[in-house]
Design an enzyme around this catalytic site. Structure first.
Site, PDB file in Angstrom:
ATOM      1  N   ASP A 163     -11.372   2.350   3.600  1.00 45.37           N
ATOM      2  CA  ASP A 163     -11.624   0.911   3.459  1.00 45.37           C
ATOM      3  C   ASP A 163     -13.124   0.657   3.246  1.00 45.37           C
ATOM      4  OD1 ASP A 163      -9.420  -0.770   3.435  1.00 45.37           O
ATOM      5  OD2 ASP A 163      -9.232  -0.844   5.620  1.00 45.37           O
ATOM      6  N   GLN A 215      -4.749  -1.726   9.502  1.00 47.00           N
ATOM      7  CA  GLN A 215      -4.575  -3.046   8.884  1.00 47.00           C
ATOM      8  C   GLN A 215      -5.052  -4.123   9.862  1.00 47.00           C
ATOM      9  OE1 GLN A 215      -3.305  -3.561   5.641  1.00 47.00           O
ATOM     10  NE2 GLN A 215      -4.066  -5.624   6.011  1.00 47.00           N
ATOM     11  N   LYS A 255       0.842  -1.202   0.000  1.00 44.25           N
ATOM     12  CA  LYS A 255       0.000   0.000   0.000  1.00 44.25           C
ATOM     13  C   LYS A 255       0.876   1.250   0.000  1.00 44.25           C
ATOM     14  CE  LYS A 255      -3.904  -2.301   2.130  1.00 44.25           C
ATOM     15  NZ  LYS A 255      -4.556  -2.732   3.362  1.00 44.25           N
TER      16      LYS A 255
END
Ligand code: NDP
Length: 282
Positions: A121, A98, A54
């Site tokens: 997200d 995460q 990422k």
């Protein structure tokens, strides 16, 4: 018949290029670069790889990367305090934590603490609710990336019989909502579903995300169906395989995603897309 390959790597590269162009365009008009904060708690090896990927994608797209790596014993309170700080920081447009986080951290509390406008997200109940009420704002990256890929087949989704195998919050359920919003008729299957092979066999479009290598057998696939394999499983010999028996399925499907190089790259490109939208939404 051998299926056409839905090349996620190439489609994601195109999307990333268009994002980079838009960022350069915005910056030349005096606007800020999008800022993405990826928070990693602990040293889970798979998470470290995802976060590194990422970070690289972020830099290539011209974003500011403000990632934070915290020790595994960081308290929940401290993670929440960091989220509060990032929520208030105007140079940060997207925040993701995460997952999985260490056991002492409640993922629901973390997800709910992120400002929905910065929830790139798309996991916050507000954003899932917006998708469910056909007013999407920040759509979960993997299912939305699948929709971007499907658009590349040129096949209209409207009226297709779709089967989604897997019903998690990050894959199956938002995939149901995305497909329903495009007017597919959707069946969602999970671990308690009866006659899975029969259900899959009736589908014009199958999306699979269960986390079991090659669980969906190739000969279940209806000839001519579109097959999207979200699964990523690392085998003992180091190979990555999906949740669909690819070699057999590709001889029956009209379109199929490979693993790797299918849905995976689309997830990261869609994360960049969400972050850019968060940065430049008026
Ligand atoms: P989860 O473990 O959260 O969910 C798995 C789902 O599969 C659950 O809904 C479960 O049912 C269902 N399931 C389990 N066994 C069966 C079965 N025998 N028959 C039918 N359904 C079953 O996994 P995730 O959704 O997080 O991930 C799924 C896969 O997708 C993994 O391989 C993961 O690595 C991959 N993934 C890939 C991404 C990408 O970018 N390509 C992004 C995210 C995930 P129940 O609800 O009843 O428990």
């Amino acid at each position: 018949m051998s299926a056409q390959i839905l090349d996620g790597k190439a489609i994601a590269a195109e999307l990333r290029d268009s994002i980079r162009q838009e960022v350069d365009n915005q910056v030349s008009q005096g606007n800020a670069r999008p800022g993405l904060a990826v928070i990693l708690v602990g040293e889970d090896p798979a998470s470290q790889v995802y976060v590194r990927n990422k970070k690289i994608a972020c830099e290539k797209a011209g974003f500011n990367d403000v990632s934070e790596v915290l020790p595994a014993d960081t308290s929940e309170e401290d993670v929440l305090a960091l989220i509060d700080k990032l929520n208030a920081d105007e140079t940060v447009h997207g925040i993701i934590v995460q997952l999985p986080a260490p056991d002492h951290i409640d993922p629901e509390k973390i997800i709910e603490r992120i400002d929905p406008k910065k929830d790139v997200d798309g996991f916050h109940p507000y954003n899932v609710g917006r998708l469910a009420t056909r007013m999407p704002t920040m759509a979960p990256c993997t299912p939305h990336g699948v929709m971007t890929m499907l658009a590349k087949t040129g096949i209209p989704i409207r009226g297709l019989d779709a089967v989604v195998v897997g019903a998690s919050n990050i894959v199956g359920v938002p995939q149901l909502l995305e497909l329903l919003n495009e007017r597919a008729t959707v069946t969602v299957c999970h671990s308690a579903t009866k006659n899975l092979a029969e259900k899959v066999g009736q589908a014009d479009l199958v999306v699979v995300g269960v986390g079991i290598p090659e669980m969906v057998k190739g000969d279940w696939i209806k000839p001519g169906a579109i097959v999207i394999d979200v699964g990523i499983n690392r085998m003992d010999d180091g190979r990555l395989v999906g949740d669909v028996e690819y070699d057999v399925a590709k001889e029956r499907a009209s379109w199929i995603t490979p693993v790797p190089g299918g849905v995976g790259p689309m997830t990261i490109a869609t994360l960049l897309e969400n972050t850019m939208k968060a940065a430049y939404r008026k």
